[in-house]
Design an enzyme around this catalytic site. Structure first.
Site, PDB file in Angstrom:
ATOM      1  CG  ASN A  14      46.940 -66.536  32.829  1.00 53.13           C
ATOM      2  OD1 ASN A  14      45.768 -66.314  33.113  1.00 53.13           O
ATOM      3  ND2 ASN A  14      47.838 -66.741  33.760  1.00 53.13           N
ATOM      4  CD  GLN A  48      46.955 -67.793  37.952  1.00 51.01           C
ATOM      5  OE1 GLN A  48      46.884 -67.840  36.725  1.00 51.01           O
ATOM      6  NE2 GLN A  48      47.367 -66.709  38.599  1.00 51.01           N
ATOM      7  CG  ASN A  66      47.171 -66.683  42.676  1.00 49.91           C
ATOM      8  OD1 ASN A  66      46.912 -66.608  41.473  1.00 49.91           O
ATOM      9  ND2 ASN A  66      46.425 -66.144  43.627  1.00 49.91           N
ATOM     10  CB  CYS A  75      41.361 -68.782  37.310  1.00 44.63           C
ATOM     11  SG  CYS A  75      42.732 -68.785  36.152  1.00 44.63           S
ATOM     12  N   GLY A  76      39.486 -66.845  34.881  1.00 44.61           N
ATOM     13  CA  GLY A  76      38.796 -66.940  33.586  1.00 44.61           C
ATOM     14  C   GLY A  76      39.577 -67.733  32.557  1.00 44.61           C
ATOM     15  CG  ASN A  77      43.034 -66.302  30.634  1.00 44.73           C
ATOM     16  OD1 ASN A  77      42.090 -66.028  29.891  1.00 44.73           O
ATOM     17  ND2 ASN A  77      44.042 -65.471  30.851  1.00 44.73           N
ATOM     18  CG  ASN A 136      39.132 -63.023  40.652  1.00 42.40           C
ATOM     19  OD1 ASN A 136      38.243 -62.468  40.008  1.00 42.40           O
ATOM     20  ND2 ASN A 136      40.227 -63.473  40.074  1.00 42.40           N
ATOM     21  CD  GLU A 171      46.865 -63.321  37.035  1.00 42.69           C
ATOM     22  OE1 GLU A 171      46.665 -64.186  37.910  1.00 42.69           O
ATOM     23  OE2 GLU A 171      46.865 -63.567  35.825  1.00 42.69           O
ATOM     24  CB  CYS A 180      44.430 -61.584  34.005  1.00 42.28           C
ATOM     25  SG  CYS A 180      43.386 -61.900  35.441  1.00 42.28           S
ATOM     26  CB  THR A 182      38.874 -62.754  36.385  1.00 37.44           C
ATOM     27  OG1 THR A 182      40.241 -62.913  36.821  1.00 37.44           O
ATOM     28  CG2 THR A 182      38.120 -64.057  36.572  1.00 37.44           C
TER      29      THR A 182
HETATM   30  N1  LIG Z   1      45.501 -64.123  40.552  1.00 30.97           N
HETATM   31  C1  LIG Z   1      44.078 -64.314  40.597  1.00 30.97           C
HETATM   32  C2  LIG Z   1      43.666 -65.697  40.133  1.00 30.97           C
HETATM   33  C3  LIG Z   1      44.005 -66.018  38.682  1.00 30.97           C
HETATM   34  C4  LIG Z   1      43.305 -65.132  37.629  1.00 30.97           C
HETATM   35  C5  LIG Z   1      43.551 -65.634  36.221  1.00 30.97           C
HETATM   36  N2  LIG Z   1      44.850 -65.567  35.713  1.00 30.97           N
HETATM   37  C6  LIG Z   1      42.462 -65.336  35.223  1.00 30.97           C
HETATM   38  O1  LIG Z   1      42.663 -65.677  34.048  1.00 30.97           O
HETATM   39  O2  LIG Z   1      41.382 -64.866  35.596  1.00 30.97           O
HETATM   40  C7  LIG Z   1      43.556 -64.082  42.027  1.00 30.97           C
HETATM   41  O3  LIG Z   1      44.303 -64.294  42.999  1.00 30.97           O
HETATM   42  O4  LIG Z   1      42.399 -63.669  42.163  1.00 30.97           O
END
Ligand SMILES: N[C@@H](CCC[C@H](N)C(=O)O)C(=O)O
EC number: 5.1.1.7
Length: 235
Positions: A14, A48, A66, A75-77, A136, A171, A180, A182
């Protein structure tokens, strides 16, 4: 022509562009700018864009965009990547990062970076899915008998052997990604809710593996991250 310093990072594939507003002056973060810099052929390319800003309640605030130009709430990562950068830059063992609805702490561990993600709450469920809010929105599918929504992140559980859970990811705002953070947390929270038991889980994603521990009120997300390169973007 002016230039903008950036750092490229990844967590289980990611990938992120990090712009550091603590150390450089940033351009206006318009949708057009976000789409241009995140585009993989005409720009730098990433899933992201992460923007660091000053915060009076944490070491830094992080904004998330995004690659379709939309903003995201968590965004956890990205938190693990930015945690790694701030730990190096500030020389601290633990750093705090402010999001719109929560502050999280990140620390270096033997397995990479661990982030205390805060609460993951079940908001809805059916026989096929569980919806999770973790800043999110996520829908975790255990059966693919319902249409996928486009207004939230989707995780599809493709297998589970003991504490190892295999997922695919679509995503919101970025499409199929290799991982991802989260989404991994949401998957664990959905399994804990279905099983009525909270236990550490290993989440296997197409780009790599993370571990989830803690409890629904404070989920811990842990795994390796890396800085892949630094550069300057021509504005
Ligand atoms: N696409 C997600 C935001 C990004 C999440 C991410 N890649 C993660 O690691 O959590 C959104 O629009 O909520």
């Amino acid at each position: 022509m002016s230039t903008l310093p950036f750092t490229k990072m990844q967590a289980q594939g990611n990938d992120f562009i990090v712009l550091n507003g603590l150390t450089s002056e940033l351009p206006a973060l318009t949708e057009a700018f976000v789409r241009r810099i995140t585009e993989r052929r005409y720009g730098i390319g990433c899933d992201q864009l992460l923007v660091l800003e000053k915060s009076d309640k944490a070491d830094a605030a992080m904004r998330i965009f995004n690659n379709d130009g939309s903003q995201a709430a968590n965004c956890g990562n990205g938190l693990r990547c930015v945690g790694h950068l701030l730990i190096q830059q500030l020389g601290k063992e633990c750093v705090s990062i402010a999001l719109a609805d929560r502050n999280v702490n990140a620390e270096a561990t033997i397995n990479g970076i661990c982030v205390d993600m805060g609460a993951a709450t079940v908001t809805d469920s059916s026989s096929a899915h569980v919806d999770i809010h973790i800043g999110n929105e996520h829908r975790v599918f255990f059966e693919t008998t319902e249409a996928f929504p486009s207004d939230r992140n989707v995780e599809i559980v493709t297998g589970q052997i003991a504490s190892h859970v295999y997922i695919d990811i679509i995503e919101r705002g970025a499409g199929h990604t290799l991982a991802c953070g989260t989404g991994a947390c949401a998957t664990a929270a959905a399994i804990w809710s279905n099983e009525g038991e909270v236990r550490p889980l290993t989440i296997e994603m197409p780009g790599g593996t993370v571990t989830i521990s803690g409890c629904p009120k404070n989920i811990k997300l842990e795994g390796p991250v890396s800085q892949t390169f630094e550069g300057v973007f021509s504005l």
